[in-house]
Design a protein around this motif. Structure first.
Motif, short mmCIF file in Angstrom:
data_model
loop_
_atom_site.label_atom_id
_atom_site.label_comp_id
_atom_site.label_asym_id
_atom_site.label_seq_id
_atom_site.Cartn_x
_atom_site.Cartn_y
_atom_site.Cartn_z
N TYR A 159 0.84 -1.20 0.00
CA TYR A 159 0.00 0.00 0.00
C TYR A 159 0.87 1.25 0.00
N PRO A 160 0.42 2.32 -0.64
CA PRO A 160 1.17 3.57 -0.59
C PRO A 160 1.23 4.10 0.84
N GLU A 161 2.30 4.80 1.14
CA GLU A 161 2.52 5.28 2.50
C GLU A 161 2.00 6.71 2.66
N ILE A 162 1.40 6.99 3.81
CA ILE A 162 0.92 8.32 4.11
C ILE A 162 1.82 8.94 5.17
N TYR A 163 2.03 10.26 5.09
CA TYR A 163 2.92 10.97 6.01
C TYR A 163 2.17 12.15 6.64
N VAL A 164 2.65 12.59 7.81
CA VAL A 164 2.03 13.73 8.47
C VAL A 164 2.27 15.03 7.69
N THR A 165 3.26 15.05 6.83
CA THR A 165 3.61 16.28 6.12
C THR A 165 2.76 16.55 4.89
N ARG A 166 2.02 15.54 4.41
CA ARG A 166 1.20 15.74 3.21
C ARG A 166 0.00 14.79 3.23
N GLY B 84 2.96 8.16 20.39
CA GLY B 84 2.13 9.21 20.97
C GLY B 84 0.76 9.26 20.33
N TRP B 85 -0.01 10.28 20.69
CA TRP B 85 -1.37 10.43 20.20
C TRP B 85 -1.37 10.97 18.78
N HIS B 86 -2.24 10.39 17.95
CA HIS B 86 -2.39 10.79 16.56
C HIS B 86 -3.87 10.97 16.24
N VAL B 87 -4.15 11.83 15.29
CA VAL B 87 -5.50 11.98 14.76
C VAL B 87 -5.48 11.62 13.28
N ILE B 88 -6.35 10.71 12.88
CA ILE B 88 -6.51 10.32 11.48
C ILE B 88 -7.89 10.81 11.05
N GLN B 89 -7.93 11.64 10.00
CA GLN B 89 -9.15 12.40 9.74
C GLN B 89 -9.44 12.47 8.23
N THR B 90 -10.73 12.42 7.87
CA THR B 90 -11.13 12.63 6.48
C THR B 90 -11.85 13.97 6.36
N TYR B 91 -11.79 14.53 5.16
CA TYR B 91 -12.46 15.78 4.84
C TYR B 91 -13.19 15.60 3.51
N ASP C 5 -19.14 17.25 9.59
CA ASP C 5 -20.29 16.70 8.88
C ASP C 5 -20.27 15.17 8.97
N ASN C 6 -20.21 14.48 7.81
CA ASN C 6 -20.22 13.02 7.80
C ASN C 6 -18.82 12.41 7.66
N ASN C 7 -17.82 13.17 8.00
CA ASN C 7 -16.45 12.68 7.90
C ASN C 7 -16.03 11.96 9.18
N GLU C 8 -14.90 11.26 9.08
CA GLU C 8 -14.40 10.46 10.20
C GLU C 8 -13.21 11.12 10.88
N LEU C 9 -13.11 10.90 12.19
CA LEU C 9 -11.96 11.37 12.97
C LEU C 9 -11.67 10.32 14.04
N GLN C 10 -10.48 9.77 13.99
CA GLN C 10 -10.03 8.77 14.95
C GLN C 10 -8.85 9.33 15.74
N HIS C 11 -8.94 9.27 17.07
CA HIS C 11 -7.88 9.75 17.95
C HIS C 11 -7.25 8.52 18.60
N LYS C 12 -6.02 8.18 18.18
CA LYS C 12 -5.42 6.91 18.59
C LYS C 12 -3.99 7.10 19.08
N TYR C 13 -3.60 6.24 20.04
CA TYR C 13 -2.23 6.22 20.55
C TYR C 13 -1.45 5.19 19.73
N LEU C 14 -0.49 5.65 18.94
CA LEU C 14 0.24 4.79 18.03
C LEU C 14 1.71 4.67 18.46
N LEU D 71 -7.56 12.65 3.08
CA LEU D 71 -7.20 11.86 4.27
C LEU D 71 -5.93 12.44 4.86
N ASN D 72 -6.01 12.87 6.11
CA ASN D 72 -4.86 13.50 6.75
C ASN D 72 -4.56 12.83 8.09
N VAL D 73 -3.26 12.78 8.42
CA VAL D 73 -2.81 12.26 9.72
C VAL D 73 -1.94 13.32 10.37
#
Length: 326
Positions: free
Chosen positions: A91-98, A124-131, A160-169, A192-194
């Motif tokens: 799978y392609p990798e996602i980064y906090v910078t983009r 530490g704590w991370h937020v994974i969020q859709t817009y 609105d109907n987007n997702e937000l997950q607050h997780k300790y990774l 999709l942002n982290v």
């Protein structure tokens, strides 16, 4: 008189004992008693206890050193396996910078969902969020098991109907993030942002792209009523400046290096983020330092809040149900 006689008797015994000692050890030199080992006086050979202990300690030290070498070798092997697995990740990798941007269509099997891998740079704590204006669903997997709370894959905890997950990774671990459309949604343009929460000791360092500051805010003048930080981009372009909290109403100002506010009149408390939070999209120039100030809405309670800056090819304020976002 009795005392004098007893003393004389004691002296006679002492002198006689000394003379007997000379008879027993006629060749002993003065001060030579330190060379006498009572354990070998009878002719039996006994090993020096000090040497035995030194040998035992030496062997124990070698055993500990060998165990440590084995442990470090195992750690190195595991890390190498992780590096190889990351390099060959399907799978392609996602980064906090983009952030990642994509479109999903229910009538096209190839675009039913998108899956990404994420490897945290620190624990530490991370937020994974859709817009976007579609209705998204999110799963996050670690070692094949979902870490999303039951019933929260489509919890609509984002805007609105987007997702937000607050997780300790955990640093270096692999997390698989999958986003797809809710069953009644036919298509959607999605961001999709982290972002990750920095350690508390870095609270007063300048903001870094993709890393958030967590702080306490109050409406009491005798407490901390606002939090101020700075951000200096490395490249010129559009940036998203966002606040986040559990249930508070934050207000945000962004100041240009020349001193004026970049936030439009009435938009400091525009509530364009999640719930009553703020989201501003601004054009920043590389090398210039921008000041960001966050405080509580006047009638809100005390509480924690976060502020972070992130980057995306699409604007989260303009991303809609249409195929193209900008």
């Amino acid at each position: 008189m009795k005392t004098k006689l007893m003393t004389a008797a004691a002296l006679m015994i002492l002198f006689n004992t000394a003379g007997q000692a000379e008879d027993i050890l006629p060749n002993a030199e003065a001060g030579g008693w330190g060379n006498f080992n009572p354990l070998t006086a009878g002719g039996d050979v006994v090993l020096d206890i000090t040497e035995e202990r030194k040998e035992e300690e030496r062997r124990a030290h070698e055993a500990r050193a060998e165990a440590e070498r084995v442990r470090l070798a195992e750690i190195a092997r595991i890390e190498e396996e992780k590096r190889e697995a990351r390099a060959n990740d399907i799978y392609p990798e996602i980064y906090v910078t983009r952030a990642k941007v994509f479109c999903l269509y229910r009538d096209e099997p190839v675009d039913l969902h998108r899956t990404f891998s994420y490897y945290p740079e620190f624990t530490g704590w991370h937020v994974i969020q859709t817009y976007g204006r579609g209705d998204t669903v999110m799963e996050i997997y670690h070692n094949g098991e979902s870490i999303v709370n039951e019933g929260k894959s489509d919890g609509d905890d984002g805007q609105d109907n987007n997702e937000l997950q607050h997780k300790y990774l955990v640093e270096g671990e692999r997390y698989v993030i999958q986003v797809y459309l809710q069953s009644k949604t036919n298509r959607g343009s999605i961001i999709l942002n982290v972002w990750a929460q920095e350690p508390l000791e870095k609270l007063y360092d300048p903001l870094k792209l993709g890393l958030a500051k967590k702080f306490w805010l109050s409406t009491d003048d005798y407490d901390q009523t606002h939090f101020t930080t700075t951000f200096t981009p490395e490249t010129t372009g559009r940036y998203n400046i966002e606040t986040y909290s559990a249930d508070e109403d934050t207000v945000m100002e962004i100041y240009h290096p020349d001193g004026y506010s970049m936030v439009a009149s009435g938009e400091s408390d525009g509530d364009r983020g999640v719930d009553n939070e703020e989201l501003q999209v601004k054009y920043f120039e590389a090398g210039k330092t921008y000041t960001i100030q966050v405080y509580m809405e006047d009638f809100d309670n005390d509480g924690h809040a976060w502020v972070h800056v992130w980057s995306s090819y699409w604007s989260p304020l303009n991303c809609s149900l249409s195929k193209k976002c900008y």
